[in-house]
Each structure stands twice: as C-alpha cells, then as structure tokens.
Write an enzyme that holds these catalytic residues in place. Sequence first.
Site, mmCIF file in Angstrom:
data_model
loop_
_atom_site.group_PDB
_atom_site.id
_atom_site.type_symbol
_atom_site.label_atom_id
_atom_site.label_comp_id
_atom_site.label_asym_id
_atom_site.label_seq_id
_atom_site.Cartn_x
_atom_site.Cartn_y
_atom_site.Cartn_z
ATOM 1 N N ASP A 30 -16.357 40.809 -5.213
ATOM 2 C CA ASP A 30 -15.896 39.477 -5.639
ATOM 3 C C ASP A 30 -16.663 38.381 -4.904
ATOM 4 O O ASP A 30 -17.750 38.607 -4.342
ATOM 5 C CB ASP A 30 -14.370 39.387 -5.428
ATOM 6 C CG ASP A 30 -13.691 38.470 -6.429
ATOM 7 O OD1 ASP A 30 -13.722 37.246 -6.220
ATOM 8 O OD2 ASP A 30 -13.157 38.966 -7.445
ATOM 9 N N LYS A 66 -17.626 39.522 -13.415
ATOM 10 C CA LYS A 66 -16.402 38.718 -13.520
ATOM 11 C C LYS A 66 -16.858 37.273 -13.530
ATOM 12 O O LYS A 66 -17.398 36.783 -12.529
ATOM 13 C CB LYS A 66 -15.497 39.020 -12.323
ATOM 14 C CG LYS A 66 -14.227 38.182 -12.260
ATOM 15 C CD LYS A 66 -13.383 38.642 -11.054
ATOM 16 C CE LYS A 66 -12.201 37.752 -10.768
ATOM 17 N NZ LYS A 66 -11.518 38.151 -9.522
ATOM 18 N N ASP A 105 -16.087 33.576 -13.446
ATOM 19 C CA ASP A 105 -14.957 32.748 -12.999
ATOM 20 C C ASP A 105 -15.231 31.266 -13.241
ATOM 21 O O ASP A 105 -16.362 30.856 -13.552
ATOM 22 C CB ASP A 105 -14.742 33.008 -11.496
ATOM 23 C CG ASP A 105 -13.307 32.805 -11.065
ATOM 24 O OD1 ASP A 105 -12.547 32.141 -11.782
ATOM 25 O OD2 ASP A 105 -12.961 33.317 -9.980
ATOM 26 N N MET A 106 -14.216 30.433 -13.091
ATOM 27 C CA MET A 106 -14.333 28.978 -13.296
ATOM 28 C C MET A 106 -13.130 28.360 -12.585
ATOM 29 O O MET A 106 -12.021 28.465 -13.083
ATOM 30 C CB MET A 106 -14.261 28.715 -14.802
ATOM 31 C CG MET A 106 -14.695 27.353 -15.253
ATOM 32 S SD MET A 106 -13.288 26.294 -15.599
ATOM 33 C CE MET A 106 -14.060 24.966 -16.446
ATOM 34 N N ASN A 107 -13.375 27.762 -11.427
ATOM 35 C CA ASN A 107 -12.244 27.453 -10.558
ATOM 36 C C ASN A 107 -11.878 25.987 -10.387
ATOM 37 O O ASN A 107 -11.308 25.611 -9.368
ATOM 38 C CB ASN A 107 -12.474 28.093 -9.184
ATOM 39 C CG ASN A 107 -12.121 29.567 -9.198
ATOM 40 O OD1 ASN A 107 -11.072 29.935 -9.705
ATOM 41 N ND2 ASN A 107 -12.986 30.405 -8.680
ATOM 42 N N CYS A 109 -12.393 34.830 -16.369
ATOM 43 C CA CYS A 109 -11.484 34.458 -15.288
ATOM 44 C C CYS A 109 -11.585 32.954 -15.132
ATOM 45 O O CYS A 109 -12.649 32.364 -15.366
ATOM 46 C CB CYS A 109 -11.910 35.155 -13.993
ATOM 47 S SG CYS A 109 -10.871 34.764 -12.573
ATOM 48 N N GLY A 150 -7.733 32.800 -12.142
ATOM 49 C CA GLY A 150 -6.760 33.652 -12.837
ATOM 50 C C GLY A 150 -6.859 33.373 -14.321
ATOM 51 O O GLY A 150 -7.938 33.443 -14.911
ATOM 52 N N ASP A 188 -8.024 32.708 -23.682
ATOM 53 C CA ASP A 188 -7.884 32.285 -25.073
ATOM 54 C C ASP A 188 -8.720 33.186 -25.964
ATOM 55 O O ASP A 188 -9.576 33.946 -25.487
ATOM 56 C CB ASP A 188 -8.300 30.812 -25.221
ATOM 57 C CG ASP A 188 -9.705 30.560 -24.710
ATOM 58 O OD1 ASP A 188 -10.647 31.050 -25.346
ATOM 59 O OD2 ASP A 188 -9.866 29.867 -23.668
ATOM 60 N N ASP A 210 -4.014 34.816 -11.051
ATOM 61 C CA ASP A 210 -4.236 35.081 -9.624
ATOM 62 C C ASP A 210 -2.955 35.589 -8.968
ATOM 63 O O ASP A 210 -2.964 35.996 -7.813
ATOM 64 C CB ASP A 210 -4.704 33.805 -8.910
ATOM 65 C CG ASP A 210 -6.216 33.633 -8.997
ATOM 66 O OD1 ASP A 210 -6.900 34.577 -9.426
ATOM 67 O OD2 ASP A 210 -6.710 32.544 -8.640
ATOM 68 N N GLU A 217 0.219 56.724 0.450
ATOM 69 C CA GLU A 217 -0.060 55.713 -0.578
ATOM 70 C C GLU A 217 -1.211 56.158 -1.474
ATOM 71 O O GLU A 217 -1.180 55.979 -2.688
ATOM 72 C CB GLU A 217 -0.394 54.370 0.088
ATOM 73 C CG GLU A 217 0.821 53.680 0.683
ATOM 74 C CD GLU A 217 0.439 52.442 1.503
ATOM 75 O OE1 GLU A 217 1.187 51.457 1.440
ATOM 76 O OE2 GLU A 217 -0.599 52.482 2.207
HETATM 77 C C1 GLA Z 1 -10.499 32.811 -8.412
HETATM 78 C C2 GLA Z 1 -10.210 34.150 -9.064
HETATM 79 C C3 GLA Z 1 -9.886 35.177 -8.014
HETATM 80 C C4 GLA Z 1 -11.038 35.291 -7.059
HETATM 81 C C5 GLA Z 1 -11.362 33.930 -6.463
HETATM 82 C C6 GLA Z 1 -12.626 33.985 -5.641
HETATM 83 O O1 GLA Z 1 -9.359 32.278 -7.855
HETATM 84 O O2 GLA Z 1 -9.185 34.045 -9.995
HETATM 85 O O3 GLA Z 1 -9.601 36.421 -8.602
HETATM 86 O O4 GLA Z 1 -12.156 35.809 -7.735
HETATM 87 O O5 GLA Z 1 -11.525 32.947 -7.452
HETATM 88 O O6 GLA Z 1 -12.950 32.771 -5.104
#
Ligand code: GLA
Length: 728
Positions: free
Chosen positions: A366, A476, A478-480, A526, A529, A534, A548, A614
């Site tokens: 990640d 993955k 992402d766009m935060n 992503c 989260g 869509d 997330d 576990e």
């Molecule tokens: C977002 C993603 C997480 C993770 C972080 C990393 O919040 O949804 O799953 O990848 O970024 O910064």
Amino acid sequence: MIVLDKQSALFTLHTRNTTYQMKAGAHRVLLHTYYGPRLENEDLSRLIRGADRGNCPNPSEAGMDRTFSLDILPQEYSTCGVGDFRLPSIELELPSGSRTADLRYTGFELRKGKYALENLPAFWSREEEADTLVLFLEDAAAKVAVELYYGVLEDCDLITRAVRVVNKGDETVRLCRCASLCLDFPQADLDMITFHGRHMMERCPDRQPLRHGVQSVGSTRGASSHQYNPFVVLCGRDTNEEYGTAYGIALLYSGNFEAAAEHSQFESSRLVMGVNPYHFGWDLAPGESFTSPEAAMVCSPNGFGPMSRQLHRAIREHLIRDPYQGARRPVLINNWEATLFNFNEEKLLSIAKAAAPLGIELFVMDDGWFGKRDDDNTGLGDWFVNTDKLHGGLEALVPKVQALGMKFGIWVEPEMVNEDSELYRAHPDWALTVPGRAPARGRNQLVLDFSRKEVRDYVYGQLHKVLASADISYVKWDMNRSLTDVWSAALPAERQGEVFHRFTLGVYDMLERMRQDFPKLFIEGCCGGGGRFDAGMLYYTPQIWCSDNTDAIDRLRIQYGTSFCYPPDAMGAHVSAVPNLGTGRTTPLDTRGVVAMSGTFGYELDLAETTQAEKEIMARQVAQYKRCWELVQKGDYYRLTDPFQNPLYNAWSHVSPDRRKALVSVVTGSTYATPPFMTLRLKGLDPALRYRVNDGDSYSGAMLMEAGYPLPLPQDDYLSFQLLLEAE
Ligand code: GLA
C-alpha cells in the site's frame, strides 16, 4: 425487444419483465407513456389527459387548444423556459443570451446490439444480446439536435440511456445542463431511497416520501463521493424486499452528479439524473457534440430483492470486462493497517511469508513505497521507488514475493500531488488553483489538473515505468481528497465550466490506457475507502475498496447499503486486527472472516504478529472462501435482515443460480440476557429440494423458507454463523 409503430410514432421497449414506452404525440412533443412491469400491445398514451389549467402555458403550435401544455404532459426529455416548469433535463445558452431549449421529435433509428459511448463507461453487450433505439429531437430555432439513446438488454431487464447534443448551427451554443435521464411518473405517492454517508460510513439508505417540490442529492466534490451515491431507488410507499414496485436507477459517472426528484402540482413526479449543473457549462462550436454519461434503469414488480439482483447480474455480465468477468478474485493481504507508512522490504516480506501458507494469493504493497513518503504530507506525484525502504527496488522485491507463490500488487494515487514533491517543485502550475488564491489542502495534498493531457501524459508515463519494471498483477487506484479551487490554466475564462467534467474524463482516459497497456492487470478502485464507488468506476475497476472502515459490525451496514445496487464481488472487504483501528471495537476473528468473505476477500493486518491459533482460523477461512467463492461472486444475493433495524442479528445469503447451493451468513449484535429464540427464514431456495446444512442435518427448502432455521442462542457479543446448504 423494441416494437415500433411508425404511424403513431409509438416506441415500446420490452425487456423480459418490463416495458418502457414513449410516443411522439401532437406537435411532435415526445411523451413518456409508461415504465413498469411488462405489458403487451398497449398504447399507454391513452392514459394521458390534458386540461385547461391555470398558469400552464400552451405551445404556440397548439393554437387555441388550452388543454395541451408541456407543464402537464409527461415528458421523455424535459425542456426549459418554454412551458414546462418542472425539472429541466437540458438548458442551453444561445448566442442571443436566451436560456431556453425546446425539443421536437424528428425521427428514429434502430440498431442491433448496444450502442457504446466514446471515452465514457457504458454497459456492453454482444450483438445478439441487446438492441439500440435512437430518437432524434431538434430545437429548430437553436439549431441544436438532441439524440436520445436507449440500450435494451432484454435478458437482464436493464434499459440504459445516454444523450448526445449536437450543435447544427453556425454559432457557438453553451450547454448548461445535460441530464442523462428524465423519468416521469403519473403518480407521486412514491418513496425515494438515496444512499448517504461519510468517510468510514458510506451508502446508508435513507428512505423518504416524495413531497411537493424538489428533493435532490448530488456531489460537487469532483468524485461521486462518500456523501451521496449516484444510485437512487423510487418505489411504492409499501414496497419492501419482496413486495411492491421498485425502480433502481444508476448513473455511470464518477464525478459531480445530481439526482433530483420533483413532486409536481398535479401529483405526478419526475426524476432527473446526470452531470451536476453546478459549475458546468460546455461550449459547443458549430458541428461539435457533447455526450452525457450513461444511466441505467431496472424495474422490479417484486420489491428491492429482485431489483438488486437484476442490477448485480447486469453489472457482472455487461459492465465488468474481460479478463475479470466471472474470474475468481484473488485472496489478498494488504499491509496498510499493519504498517501504515512504516515499512521496509524486510517487514513486507515478513508479512508475505506468513500469508503464503494460509492460501493467500496476492500481496498488496500500500501507500508509502515511492518518493519521499514517510507520512501523508509528502511525496505524492513522485512515482518512483523509495530505495531507502526498498533497497533493491521492485525488481528485487517482486520476485521474492512471487517465489512464495503469491502475486504482487501496488498502491497508487495518480490524481494527487504534495507540495513537498519533485513533481510539484517542477510543475507547480499543474495543480488545480484559482489565480490569486492559495488552494485549499486536503490531507495536505493538492489535486493535479487531470483535465490537461500533458499532465496526464506525464503521470501516466511515470506509472507505466513502474508497472513495466516488474511483474505487477494488481493496482489499487486511490483518490484521497475532494476537488476545490477548480480552475484550469489550459482553458479560457468562458470555458472553466468544463473543468470538472474534463477531470473525470481524464481519470477514465488514464484507467483505460492502463487497461490497454496492461490487459491482465487487475485494478481495484478506492477513494478514501468508498468515496468513488459507482457504476462508472466498475467499468474500469471491477472491484472497489468498499470503505476505510474495516470494523466487521459497521461493515454490516456499509455492505448492506452498497448491495442495493452493487454486487458483493465488487466490494473490497478485509479482515483487520482488533481492537479495530477506526472504531476501537473488538470482534471475534470468525466474525471478521464471515463479513469480509461476503465481498472480495482479503486480509489487512500484520500476519507476522498473529498467533498460531489465529493463523489456523485464517487458513480455514481462506479454504472456506475458495470453496464458496462462486456463490459469492456469481450467486443471487438475498438481504435477510436490515442491519439498521435489527439489533439482535443480521443475516444475508448467496444462492447459486440453480438454487442447489447457498451460503447463509449470520452475525449477532451485542448480547443481552434471555434473548428470544431466533429462527431465520431463508429466501431463494427451491421449496421442493432438501438441503444438507454444513454436511449435517437436512431440511426441505420449503421448511427453511416458510418456517426457518433455528439459530443457536448467542453467548457473547458479535458472534457469527455460516451455513453452507447443499441440495441432496
Ligand atoms: C486511503 C485508502 C486506504 C489506504 C490509504 C493510504 O485512505 O482508502 O485503504 O490505502 O489511503 O494512504
């Protein structure tokens, strides 16, 4: 099937169980006559009546006929400023400064197979699986043509729509609004269900009766958003999971959208859905055209359950593309919640080594592997390996992971840049900023202007290098943060209304390039989260990280709400450590497994730190998922309870299409003394078959559905049960 009556300009679209009808009536106004359960050989325009009603204007062609008013008639694609005062679908700004649009029917075209949209996501079909109808409308004074596209996927009960607007004149016309769909209903005693939320709690259903006036949801954030989803349900007041009419309507769009419903003065209603008109304006020079995103509709006469299953089937079979259609999603381990930014090659390999023997198939590295990225303040934009953390780069790490028998995946966030990055220092003007104003930061990052091709080309070039440098199977994406300060240096002042939409087209362009260049690459969407969950994204990214929030109990709600439109195999879901990072709650490992297994299964915790006991549970979970994956990914999904209503337990099931196998999952709430005896009534089974439950006792399908299955009494909080039913 599309049935035409050319003489009366009556167009009837039939899917297996539904009918949709339009008619070009008097004065060539295109009327919407019906959408609902299938009807044969009917001209539903017989139900439409006119009357002389106060303050409802009549088009000039109607002469002295005061009963013909656009304000009263059900419209197929509503106009603006010429007599219909309800929600408009289109707004034009003409060279004269007028903001009106007046459309009349001019003709039609039938095509075999389903239309495709250039540079936009759309449902697809093989030629024999669908038909296309195009209806041509025209605003003669504005010299603007409007083409309404209808895709009829008969077997899936899905009808898709899109709109193309063409400037046929010799002056520039501005398009200020261009909805993908307008849907008029003769009645307004309907409920509208929207899906609201926030970061870590996405897609909670909100059911409200339509009331006089307009009610709407939408996004102005540049992504479809955590806050409101581009999917709505309209349904009868008494519709439930198994009873009543339910319309499910999705927009295939990942940017600013609006879904608005109006309850009119005459107790009819209208839904309009499309690109959000906020900060939208598209100049059409002579000969130019604009194509709206696609909208897709299903109608179920038997409640929300069949509505969702129709959508799931359509998404699985006609939106997800090869090579991932129907293919089993790999069980993955992601290091984010285990390490955050604090890792090196040794740490990653310690997790990978612990994962491989459990049957985990994909290792996902990640955030934090690139540039100078030791926290979330720096490095975005610098898509090259941080060799302080990964000494030998990906060239060294990836083969080591593969030697363990696992594939390798990587996290990226291409749309973003930190001010503390090489990219920003070289190209500060590539970030979205309004001249003279310091831009707002989100997670201490800025947004790159993806409406500009040279910006995209540069970032894509960097990503391409990374992806080509090693055997990477998964990304993955992402766009935060939300978009602010939306202004592009590449466009003149009068065209800044194009930037939001061009940004979204830019994201699609990048994703499509990546798909083309790396055809086997699996891309998971992503957005902090589930902030861009869509149907548009699903065309490029067959699964999306659902939230997330990995707390199993919160996830019950998030996955329940998400399931109204999107299938379980689209929902990224992981088992994480307890106490949960987001909620502090402790839930049993079994329960975390049961919840995550109802999506695309994975783990997100430090496996190197887990106990042997576990690990044994996890190995059993992975084996169970591999045994049941076809049920989850291809089966019919049944919501058996509503987690927003039932504090005692929550249950859902996945039933094979031939109804011979089912996986039933149950999670209990927080326990209390002397709880009632719980009997769970199942759905979707064959009443005539007998099912063996977990290789033990057998019960008839009829008994399991009518009388139920006895659940054990919970002795603790948040327990779970999984029943695997197999027909004898
Ligand atoms: C977002 C993603 C997480 C993770 C972080 C990393 O919040 O949804 O799953 O990848 O970024 O910064």
